[in-house]
Structure formats: structure tokens, C-alpha cells
Design a protein around this motif. Structure first.
Motif, PDB file in Angstrom:
ATOM      1  N   ALA A 381     -18.583  58.942 -14.394  1.00  0.00           N
ATOM      2  CA  ALA A 381     -18.406  59.058 -12.848  1.00  0.00           C
ATOM      3  C   ALA A 381     -17.332  59.920 -12.366  1.00  0.00           C
ATOM      4  O   ALA A 381     -16.243  59.674 -13.486  1.00  0.00           O
ATOM      5  N   LEU A 382     -17.098  60.669 -11.612  1.00  0.00           N
ATOM      6  CA  LEU A 382     -16.361  61.485 -10.955  1.00  0.00           C
ATOM      7  C   LEU A 382     -15.696  60.902 -10.089  1.00  0.00           C
ATOM      8  O   LEU A 382     -15.675  60.918  -8.869  1.00  0.00           O
ATOM      9  N   ARG A 383     -14.715  60.053 -10.310  1.00  0.00           N
ATOM     10  CA  ARG A 383     -13.977  58.973  -9.365  1.00  0.00           C
ATOM     11  C   ARG A 383     -12.915  59.734  -8.509  1.00  0.00           C
ATOM     12  O   ARG A 383     -11.954  60.537  -9.304  1.00  0.00           O
ATOM     13  N   ASN A 384     -12.186  59.264  -7.426  1.00  0.00           N
ATOM     14  CA  ASN A 384     -11.211  59.751  -6.874  1.00  0.00           C
ATOM     15  C   ASN A 384     -10.032  58.982  -7.011  1.00  0.00           C
ATOM     16  O   ASN A 384      -8.884  59.282  -6.590  1.00  0.00           O
ATOM     17  N   ASP A 385     -10.033  58.029  -7.916  1.00  0.00           N
ATOM     18  CA  ASP A 385      -8.707  57.386  -8.372  1.00  0.00           C
ATOM     19  C   ASP A 385      -8.226  58.028  -9.584  1.00  0.00           C
ATOM     20  O   ASP A 385      -8.669  59.272 -10.033  1.00  0.00           O
ATOM     21  N   PHE A 386      -6.848  57.787  -9.992  1.00  0.00           N
ATOM     22  CA  PHE A 386      -6.222  58.556 -10.973  1.00  0.00           C
ATOM     23  C   PHE A 386      -6.333  57.746 -12.442  1.00  0.00           C
ATOM     24  O   PHE A 386      -6.568  56.430 -12.306  1.00  0.00           O
ATOM     25  N   ASN A 387      -6.109  58.118 -13.507  1.00  0.00           N
ATOM     26  CA  ASN A 387      -6.110  57.623 -14.696  1.00  0.00           C
ATOM     27  C   ASN A 387      -4.794  57.508 -15.026  1.00  0.00           C
ATOM     28  O   ASN A 387      -4.001  58.446 -15.138  1.00  0.00           O
ATOM     29  N   SER A 388      -4.460  56.079 -15.666  1.00  0.00           N
ATOM     30  CA  SER A 388      -3.165  55.857 -15.758  1.00  0.00           C
ATOM     31  C   SER A 388      -2.682  56.072 -17.069  1.00  0.00           C
ATOM     32  O   SER A 388      -1.732  55.944 -17.651  1.00  0.00           O
ATOM     33  N   LEU A 421      -1.703  50.400 -10.607  1.00  0.00           N
ATOM     34  CA  LEU A 421      -0.845  51.564 -10.086  1.00  0.00           C
ATOM     35  C   LEU A 421      -1.792  52.298  -9.172  1.00  0.00           C
ATOM     36  O   LEU A 421      -1.100  52.991  -8.177  1.00  0.00           O
ATOM     37  N   ASN A 422      -2.973  52.357  -9.264  1.00  0.00           N
ATOM     38  CA  ASN A 422      -3.894  52.930  -8.063  1.00  0.00           C
ATOM     39  C   ASN A 422      -3.652  52.724  -6.618  1.00  0.00           C
ATOM     40  O   ASN A 422      -3.328  53.059  -5.577  1.00  0.00           O
ATOM     41  N   ALA A 423      -3.267  51.339  -6.665  1.00  0.00           N
ATOM     42  CA  ALA A 423      -3.150  50.283  -5.379  1.00  0.00           C
ATOM     43  C   ALA A 423      -1.809  50.529  -4.996  1.00  0.00           C
ATOM     44  O   ALA A 423      -1.442  50.928  -3.832  1.00  0.00           O
ATOM     45  N   TYR A 424      -0.887  50.533  -5.793  1.00  0.00           N
ATOM     46  CA  TYR A 424       0.663  50.813  -5.585  1.00  0.00           C
ATOM     47  C   TYR A 424       1.025  52.350  -4.977  1.00  0.00           C
ATOM     48  O   TYR A 424       1.453  52.709  -4.026  1.00  0.00           O
ATOM     49  N   PHE A 425       0.296  53.250  -5.938  1.00  0.00           N
ATOM     50  CA  PHE A 425       0.723  54.749  -5.513  1.00  0.00           C
ATOM     51  C   PHE A 425      -0.471  55.259  -4.519  1.00  0.00           C
ATOM     52  O   PHE A 425      -0.524  56.531  -4.548  1.00  0.00           O
ATOM     53  N   ARG A 426      -1.292  54.291  -3.951  1.00  0.00           N
ATOM     54  CA  ARG A 426      -2.269  55.104  -2.891  1.00  0.00           C
ATOM     55  C   ARG A 426      -1.652  56.037  -2.131  1.00  0.00           C
ATOM     56  O   ARG A 426      -0.765  55.658  -1.376  1.00  0.00           O
ATOM     57  N   ASN A 427      -2.348  57.178  -2.041  1.00  0.00           N
ATOM     58  CA  ASN A 427      -1.952  58.282  -1.340  1.00  0.00           C
ATOM     59  C   ASN A 427      -0.278  58.935  -1.604  1.00  0.00           C
ATOM     60  O   ASN A 427       0.126  59.505  -0.801  1.00  0.00           O
ATOM     61  N   LYS A 428       0.076  58.481  -2.639  1.00  0.00           N
ATOM     62  CA  LYS A 428       1.462  58.971  -3.197  1.00  0.00           C
ATOM     63  C   LYS A 428       1.293  59.666  -4.430  1.00  0.00           C
ATOM     64  O   LYS A 428       2.391  60.069  -4.871  1.00  0.00           O
ATOM     65  N   VAL A 429       0.014  59.949  -4.944  1.00  0.00           N
ATOM     66  CA  VAL A 429      -0.128  60.631  -6.308  1.00  0.00           C
ATOM     67  C   VAL A 429      -0.206  62.135  -6.001  1.00  0.00           C
ATOM     68  O   VAL A 429      -1.044  62.678  -5.122  1.00  0.00           O
ATOM     69  N   SER A 430       0.216  62.802  -6.790  1.00  0.00           N
ATOM     70  CA  SER A 430      -0.072  64.144  -6.971  1.00  0.00           C
ATOM     71  C   SER A 430      -0.915  64.633  -8.297  1.00  0.00           C
ATOM     72  O   SER A 430      -0.556  64.234  -9.280  1.00  0.00           O
ATOM     73  N   PHE A 431      -2.116  65.136  -7.683  1.00  0.00           N
ATOM     74  CA  PHE A 431      -3.218  65.372  -8.882  1.00  0.00           C
ATOM     75  C   PHE A 431      -2.783  66.409  -9.684  1.00  0.00           C
ATOM     76  O   PHE A 431      -2.443  67.476  -9.497  1.00  0.00           O
TER      77      PHE A 431
END
Length: 533
Positions: A381-388, A421-431
Motif C-alpha cells: 500500500a502507498l501510505r501517507n505515513d512515514f517509515n521509521s 513516531l508518526n503520532a509524535y511527528f504528525r505534520n512535522k516531518v519533511s518527506f
């Protein structure tokens, strides 16, 4: 049969088309598809008056002219007689006014004759495929079947001729599985269409992969602002950010070495993951002089001697961090220990890489990133979350303390560090581009989206390359990259240390054969290199 349009010079045809819009490039160009989300948008009279409107295919089946009567460009790539007949009636009624028709074909009702009447009826007609063909990179995507869908073709056209502000409306990439169009298809129209033309979802052989691949190619070639596509706007935003970051990240390894003492790659090597760390260290050594900090929380680190022999490896014992969200999943029990990376304050910046990864090319340019950066979690799946499995961060005691304090307050949807980490950095991650953390499932599930030669880091999620009970054969060619960095004796040592392996003698022999074949291929490549010199 479709008869292609004829002109002696593609560039002259493109110039002719561009001249038609030469006074409009400062306007917003709306590429309006027929997907269900088109019903969610309206344009004011002022917006319509001061914009360029592109429509396509059976748009005129809408009950009302939702985006104005004036159509600045009508796009159709398949010659359908019934569509022409319906369109002619609509134009005769005065419901719409079409300024320019774009089709790569001449109207034809038989296999031998061009329909002169209908071709003339379609008026001032040009070939949008000629515009796409003027760019070799995009033209390559049009040289076979399936083609990019009509919305993506219109987007490419708009970008090539020079529009800088483009908005998509109703280009839904067929993600609504309950309905294909924003309007109901009348029975009389259904009777002349194939079922594939009105049922929800992509047609057979077409896919989201092809459209995203084409979009990526457009984005890599042209500079424009894009908005819209509500179903996939986060995904398109990710692609935009990744492509922009990829350009910004270009930098020589030599310049990064100026501050080598304050930069480090970091991984975690508890238990059997130590053999993964060994392969990672050897792969990094080929492409970088920046040290790799190997964290471990157990009494000893397996392969400690081998890791030290790689050179530029720093072993660091850290305190284990319990996972409050494991949901009973044993595989996630120790993953929160990687959060120690955020507390490596002796470094200005670190790039954390999971120990089940290997590096295929230099990635030192990641140290240019100023924000917390990671790659999208794209697999099956092409998810919108980031992989840690790979991230860039500036370590700090404050950040580490805040993270550990927040562990119980933020839910982890997967039970591991990644969900937290996705919950913590929500809207703070640079892809970052997915090439910096390519999950092994991505090139297998979406081969048309991934160019294997562009992969920088392979991430062996799921079953590991060192597992005897190996994954499906479809991943074997990717596992061969990992096997190049490990000797059979090293794997055998791990095997005897891991008593929970329940395998047969036959499986051990098969695995040994895979290892030896990988080493043989490596030796052959080395010999060929020597002979060429």
C-alpha cells in the motif's frame, strides 16, 4: 480504426498550440476530470472568467455546466463515434462553447475512411500527444500500453506549454470504488460503451502506478504549482516534497566530510539484528567515511569483532527502552530502544538506519536536511505515513526527554516505534524520496513506479534475508544485494546462536547454495572488471 493526425514538424505543431494560449499563462489552469469529487467544487463567475478550463471525454453528461460554458481545451485520446455524435448535439444546443479540441486522431467510422464531416465539426483541432512527444522523457511513457489516463495527459500538456499554476478537480485516480463519474451514465450511453468504461476503478492493465510514474516524470521536468486531487492530495504532496528535497539534497561527499566529527549514521543491533548491522556497516563503508554508531542494549553485541574490523564503526551500549504499545507482538518488544538515537548529543546530526537495511550508493547528502526527515511508508500500500527505518534528526536532550515522556500519551497504531513516531511527528516531518528507504515490497508490488537503478537504500521489512525460513521467491533478487555483504561462516554462526530456528537440513543446504551463488556472481563481476581494465 484511429487515423493519426499528420504534420511534418512536431515542434511547429507545439509552437502553434502554445501561441494559442500565449496570453493566458499567468492564469490558473483548471484540469477538470469527471471523477465523483468534481461535485465537491464550484467556481465563481470571476474565477471562470479569469482562468483556463480544460475538460475531457464525456464531461457534457453533467446536468449543468458546473464550471462554465466556455471550454478552453477539450481532451480525448480515443476515437469513439458515439461520443462525437453526442458532443455534436451538445455543441449545436449551445450548452457549451469549445475553443480548442485536442485529439491525437482524425474522426473515423470505418477501418478505411476518415470521417470528413465529423473532423470538420470538431473545428479547431490539435494534437496534444504532439506536445507530450516534444519531451523525450514524457514521450517514453506514451510508447506502449497502458497509457497514462486522460487527466494525467492533460496535466502534462498544461505543464509543457507553460502554465505555472495548475489545479486538478475531479481527477480522482479512480479511488472511489462505488462510483466512476460525478454523474450517472444514461442507459443510452451505457449501451454504446463497454462495461470497463463506466464501472468504478481503473480499467484492466491501467493502474495508479502508471499515473504516479507519469506524474513523477512531469514533476521532474517542469516547475509549476499543483493543487487539487482530494483523494490523493497527501500522496501528491509527498511526491512534490520528495522531488523538491531530492534536488536540494544534491551535494558532494567531500563537503560533508568537513564536519565529520559531528555527524554519524546510527543503527540498533540487538540479538540477531547484529548480522544485519554487519551487512549495513560493510555496505556503508563502500560509499561513505562518516562513522556508523552501532547501538546495543544487551550484555554483548554479536559479531562485535567483525563490526570493529569494518573500520569507522563505533559500538555504543545503551539502556533498553520498554515498549508500552507492543500489543503483545514480540517483534516490537525492543524497537523503542532505537529512541536512544535522539539522545546522541555528541553529534550535531544523525541519520538513523534500521539494521535490516543496506546502502547501495552514497547517501551523505542526507546530512543536509535541517528538519526531521523520513521516507513514506510505501510497500504493498502507498501510505501517507512515514517509515521509521530511516530518518534524519538533530539529537537533543530536550527532544529525547519529550519523546520518552510522550510514549504513554501517544498511541501507536502498529504497536511499534513507527506508529508512535508518526503520532509524535504528525505534520512535522519533511518527506524524503522513497529511494532513500525503499521497502522490499515496493518494487515487487509496484514495479512500474520504481526504477531499481535509483534505489539508494533497501529495507528488508518482514522476513529477513538471514532467515532460513525465507520469504517468497519474488524477493530473492533483492536479497542478493544483502548476501553480497555476509560470509557463509558468519551466517552459520548466527544460525547456531538462534536455537528457535526450526529448519530442515535441506533448507540449510538451499540457503548455503544461495549464499555461494551470490559470492560466485560477485567474483565473476570482479574478474570482468579486471579484464576490462
Amino acid at each position: 480504426m484511429s487515423f493519426p493526425k499528420y504534420y511534418a514538424d512536431v515542434s511547429a505543431e507545439v509552437d502553434r498550440i502554445r501561441s494559442f494560449y500565449q496570453n493566458d499563462f499567468d492564469k490558473t489552469c483548471y484540469v477538470i476530470g469527471n471523477g465523483p469529487s468534481a461535485n465537491d467544487f464550484t467556481l465563481s463567475e470571476d474565477e471562470i472568467e479569469n482562468s483556463i478550463i480544460f475538460r475531457m471525454n464525456w464531461f457534457f453528461l453533467e446536468e449543468q455546466p458546473n464550471f462554465g460554458r466556455r471550454i478552453d481545451g477539450y481532451f480525448s485520446s480515443i476515437d469513439v463515434r458515439e461520443l462525437r455524435e453526442h458532443l455534436a448535439k451538445v455543441l449545436d444546443s449551445g450548452k457549451y462553447e469549445i475553443r480548442k479540441f485536442f485529439q491525437p486522431h482524425l474522426a473515423s467510422n470505418t477501418a478505411t475512411d476518415v470521417n470528413i464531416v465529423d473532423s470538420h465539426l470538431l473545428g479547431n483541432s490539435c494534437d496534444h500527444w504532439a506536445v507530450i512527444a516534444s519531451d523525450p522523457t514524457l514521450a517514453r511513457n506514451m510508447m506502449g500500453r497502458p497509457l497514462p489516463t486522460q487527466g494525467m495527459q492533460a496535466l502534462a500538456f498544461a505543464a509543457i506549454i507553460g502554465f505555472k499554476n495548475i489545479k486538478l478537480i475531479g481527477v480522482d485516480f479512480y479511488q472511489d470504488l462505488s462510483k466512476r463519474y460525478a454523474w450517472e451514465v444514461p442507459d443510452e450511453v451505457k449501451s454504446v460503451l463497454q462495461e470497463k468504461d463506466y464501472k468504478p476503478g481503473y480499467e484492466k492493465h491501467h493502474s495508479l502506478d502508471y499515473d504516479l510514474k507519469f506524474y513523477k516524470a512531469i514533476r521532474s521536468r517542469y516547475d509549476f504549482t499543483l493543487s487539487g486531487a482530494p483523494f490523493l492530495s497527501p500522496l501528491l504532496d509527498d511526491l512534490d516534497h520528495m522531488l523538491a528535497n531530492d534536488v536540494q539534497s544534491k551535494r558532494s561527499i567531500a563537503s560533508s566530510l568537513n564536519s565529520i566529527e559531528k555527524q554519524a549514521f546510527v543503527t540498533l543491533a540487538d540479538g540477531e539484528y547484529a548480522i544485519g548491522a554487519l551487512a549495513l556497516a560493510r555496505s556503508l563503508k563502500k560509499h561513505s567515511n562518516i562513522p556508523l554508531v552501532v547501538m546495543y542494549s544487551q550484555n554483548a553485541c554479536l559479531f562485535e569483532t567483525e563490526l570493529r574490523q569494518v573500520g569507522n564503526v563505533i559500538l555504543k551500549k545503551v539502556a533498553p527502552i520498554d515498549n508500552p504499545h507492543s500489543h503483545g507482538q514480540e517483534r516490537f518488544t525492543g524497537t523503542f530502544t532505537k529512541l536512544n538515537a535522539f539522545n546522541l548529543t555528541e553529534y550535531d546530526k544523525i541519520v538513523f538506519v534500521d539494521s535490516d537495511c543496506i546502502v547501495l550508493t552514497g547517501i551523505d547528502e542526507l546530512f543536509e536536511r535541517e528538519d526531521f526527515s523520513a521516507c513514506p511508508d510505501w510497500g504493498v500500500a502507498l501510505r501517507n505515513d512515514f517509515n521509521s527505518g530511516l530518518f534524519v534528526v538533530k539529537p537533543s536532550e530536550h527532544l529525547f526527554n519529550d519523546l520518552t515522556s510522550a510514549m504513554k500519551n501517544f498511541e501507536s497504531d502498529d504497536g511499534g516505534d513507527q506508529g508512535f513516531l508518526n503520532a509524535y511527528f504528525r505534520n512535522k516531518v519533511s518527506f524524503l524520496p522513497y529511494t532513500y528507504n525503499t521497502l522490499k515490497r515496493l518494487p515487487v508490488a509496484h514495479p512500474s513506479l520504481v526504477n531499481e537503478s535509483e534505489i539508494k537504500v533497501i529495507h528488508y521489512v518482514g522476513m529477513k534475508p538471514w532467515d532460513i525460513n525465507r520469504d517468497k521467491d519474488k524477493y530473492a533478487y533483492l536479497e542478493n544485494y544483502w548476501l553480497e555483504h555476509i560470509t557463509f561462516s558468519e551466517w552459520k554462526y548466527l544460525y547456531w546462536k538462534s536455537r528457535d530456528f526450526k529448519v530442515t537440513k535441506k533448507e540449510v543446504i538451499q540457503y548455503a547454495h544461495r549464499l555461494k551463488q551470490a559470492w560466485l556472481n560477485r567474483a565473476k563481476a570482479a574478474i570482468k572488471k579486471i579484464i576490462r581494465k
